[in-house]
Design a protein around this motif. Sequence first.
Motif, PDB file in Angstrom:
ATOM      1  N   PRO A 237       0.847  -1.214   0.000  1.00 48.70           N
ATOM      2  CA  PRO A 237       0.000   0.000   0.000  1.00 48.70           C
ATOM      3  C   PRO A 237       0.870   1.247   0.000  1.00 48.70           C
ATOM      4  O   PRO A 237       1.913   1.289   0.605  1.00 48.70           O
ATOM      5  N   LEU A 238       0.381   2.205  -0.701  1.00 48.50           N
ATOM      6  CA  LEU A 238       1.085   3.470  -0.743  1.00 48.50           C
ATOM      7  C   LEU A 238       0.726   4.296   0.479  1.00 48.50           C
ATOM      8  O   LEU A 238      -0.332   4.152   1.057  1.00 48.50           O
ATOM      9  N   GLU A 240      -0.609   7.342   2.248  1.00 49.51           N
ATOM     10  CA  GLU A 240      -1.563   8.394   1.905  1.00 49.51           C
ATOM     11  C   GLU A 240      -1.232   9.640   2.698  1.00 49.51           C
ATOM     12  O   GLU A 240      -0.920   9.587   3.857  1.00 49.51           O
ATOM     13  N   LYS A 248       2.672   9.727  -3.048  1.00 50.30           N
ATOM     14  CA  LYS A 248       3.870   9.310  -3.786  1.00 50.30           C
ATOM     15  C   LYS A 248       4.260   7.913  -3.355  1.00 50.30           C
ATOM     16  O   LYS A 248       4.021   7.510  -2.219  1.00 50.30           O
ATOM     17  N   ALA A 249       4.850   7.243  -4.239  1.00 54.16           N
ATOM     18  CA  ALA A 249       5.324   5.896  -3.901  1.00 54.16           C
ATOM     19  C   ALA A 249       6.471   6.012  -2.927  1.00 54.16           C
ATOM     20  O   ALA A 249       7.342   6.864  -3.069  1.00 54.16           O
TER      21      ALA A 249
END
Lengths: 300, 748
Positions: A237-238, A240, A248-249
């Motif tokens: 999951p990125l 948030e 962004k990653a």
Amino acid sequence: MPPSDRSIAVCAGATVLCLAILLWAPGSLLDLAAAAPLVFYLPGWALLRAFGAEPGGRFESAVLSVALSLAIVVIVGVLLNFAGSIDTPEWLASLGLITFGACAVSLVRVRRTKATGLLEAAPSRARSAELRSRDIQAIALAVGLGAAAIASSVFLRLHFHEFRYTQLWIVPQPNAPDNFVVGLRSAEAGEESYAVDLLVDRRLVQSWQDVSLKPGQIWTTTFRWVGFGNYPRTVRPLKETEKGQATKAAISERVGLGAVPRVEALVYRSKDPSVVYRHVWSAPDCATDENAHGRPPCEF
Amino acid sequence: MEPRLPGYAHAQTIRAVVVRLSPARTFALVLRGLGYGSHHDGLECAEPVESAGWAPRLALVSAGALLGIAAASALSLAGSKHGVALFWLSLAVIILPLSFRMVWPRVNRTERIWLVNILGLSLYLIRIIPSPVAFYDYDEYLHWSTTIDILEHHHLFTANPLLPVSPSYPGLEIVTSALVQLTGLSVHQCAVILVGLLRILSTSLVFLIFEAVSASSWTGGLATLVYMANSNFYSFLAAFSYETIAFDFLLAGVLIAALVARSTGNGRRRLVCISAPILFALAVSHHLTSWAGVLILGSASAAAFVRSDRSAGWAIAMIAAVAFLFISVWKSVSGGGVNEYVGEIFGGSLNEFVNFLTGTHAARALFVSESGVPQWVGYRIVAVLSVALVAAGLVVGFFRSLGLPGAATPRQAGRSNVLLGMRDNAWAIILTLSSFGFPLSIALRLTSGGWELGNRMSAFAFLGVGLVVAVGATKVLVTPQASPLRAAVVSLCLSIILVGGIISDLPAGPVAVPYRAAADGSSIEPMGIATAQWTRDWLGQGRRFYSDRVNKLLLGTYGVQRIVTLEHDGEELGQVMFDPVFSVDDRRSIQNTAANFLLIDLRLQRDLPIFGYYFDTAEVPELHKSPPLSLDLLKFDELLRVGRIYDNGYEVIYDVGNLVESAPLNTVQLIDNTKLNALEEGRTYKEGGQVSFDAALPGPPVAKDRDPANDARPIQPMRIEMGAETRRSLDRRAVVNEDTGVPRHAAK
């Protein structure tokens, strides 16, 4: 025996000797001593006499004999290509037959001209130059010095190593596409000690410490590809940020967003384990679509 | 009688002088000064006793100097700057005494034969010493590859992607294969022995030709010395290359034709017969040389018809016809794209030369290498002096050589039987006229494209230059009554001519040097060879490889790999190597050529290329303003479908076989949303190098539709989209990026 008959007999005898050495006494230097006359001189000499085309002068005759011999070898090679194959027995048979045949023809020609009484004027020969003993010594010494020059340059080249290095590789095992070989070879200045790590999908699966290799030694290990779970891997999951803002990653794309199965090998030198010394990885060895080129489909 | 005015006698004298110096007479005087119709006696040595003379001692001196050459190589490899100086000093020790002894008139024939061969062999060994265990020249590797094919397949005419025309002219490779198969020695060892023998053979043939034409061993020896100054003799004609053996066959054919000119009856017929195998071997060995042979023989035949006896003309014409017939027969037997290959050389060279003459193409920079390094000033001085001395020799010797008498002209003939300076010596006429090729070859070398043709012409043009300069030297400069001082000056001039020729044919440097990238022979060393051998041992033979200019040679020979080339595969992959990012076009190129492996030599970063390119000849010159970056060369690390299968710290091999798979661009396989883990839904996308998440994009709900039972189920396979353009569609949510190949999901 008249001089012309004697020289033809010597040629035939030399041919027999060369063929005998090449057939029954293999050994590089002796083979070279036997092959050189057979390739470079005897066929041309015999053919010149068979045609009765010797130019006046021993030097001219020798030079043309060499050129003609080389030409005969080229022609024989072309004929062997169409007749069979270009190989050692065929060379021996062809060159031997040609030389003997030409000697026989020249002998017949000489005997016939004598029998008919039509003696041709012998080609004019200059008075031969005899080498004095000190000339022979000087030439021998010159040959020795020249050989020493070549030998020293050979020695220098063989022992001059500008690059010291270690080879690392990972390749499929021949005839066993599921197997991979990881290999390490040292060409360093002295004995080196290495650590080798094997990773699958960036996970360490095996490690070797203190792999010691002397210059020229090889170390290998073989492993089998048995599948690596689900692919592409689950996306992490990125992070948030605040609502409405783009995120962004926070991870490596390649690992985080999917990867194909591959095996990596990393090598470290024991004296400097913090630095990856060599790094290789395999190409994925499965097909992801119908154009497999002989490889099995990837199974996920 | 009328009284004469004062000054009458003076006026008469002036009148006589004016009459004498009329234009016609002046012209005649000039011609006479240049040797038009001159006598030709006294060219032969008066020494009746044949012996080796000084030759054994000079051989000893030369052999000692070879040790100096070996020491020079050792010093140079160790990084010392004295290596080059020692090289030139050793070379002078070889050349100067030999040339002085050859210039000296009172030397017998046997000794001259020894001297020319000692010099020729010494120059050959000097070339071997820097690289005695491996081939050095680029061309040598091309022919080694053909030899390997013959040894492996036991047949001719296998394909050679490095030099496609080579298998069609396999004379050299046939003889080498015979030696390898009979002795068990390596190809390199047999090649060194064979080319050494060819060197002695060519030197002897050249001497015999000049001697037969001039009827003087003194002139023959000097002409051979001058001949060695041609820009191919030192390196190109001492290389394992098909022209080397072909040239010897050409010389043998010319010698036989020259002997035919002075033979009669049965002897003449037999010589014509014996020329047949030699001319066939010539046709089998090299295309251009065999055509040059027809041209030379045909011209000599024509000259014999015009100025000599007709039966000799017919005999030489027969030899020329046989040569022509064999060329045609061999061309039809062997096939091969020789027309395209030869047409490229001639067409390109002449085109560029014509453009240079018309001002549309600039001349190349003289005395500057392709990598932009200017030549040392000493080399330039010697090169210019050499050309000037040759030109002077041509002026002095041209008419004297043209008017050499043939067999039918008595020695003491006067100026009778001279037509435009020519007597009845057909070969003297043809060789003298061929010396016009020298200024033409110099002119061609003013352009980059014409350089190759001009350089190759030199070996043929110097057959004429050698004779003309030698006749001029023996008739005018030295003469049998010459003093030692004058002989020394002439020998010095001839030595400068010879050294000038060596300089124009030098490889990257005169001695062995440490590794230098993109420099042919100077880039070949044990590590590169070991890598090529590794490919053969661990990947097998015949794999499709691509690499830079030097590593292609090593892979094709030591590795026995199949090299991707423009001629065989339709395109080169040089641009793929240079591109900083692996693009769509790069992928397409690799697919088109079906390349399996790329060998990257990181040492290319060190230097600019000596021969104008790193990978292929079509490289844009802008790429050579600085060496390539390792970052660009190693971009394949980032490609998921590519394996990095070999690493030795300096060279890397990539397995790009997976890229050969044809995959449709811009397509994705649709996936049923309900089977996916919600966390893998495609709200992520990549744009501008950044990966982002957009919660506003349509897609399945993240949480409420999630079925835990689906977590363990394998998801549908994905296509890895390489090279597709970035695109976004609200309908299909197919989002892919052009360079990462990161898989993307698509929702219905």
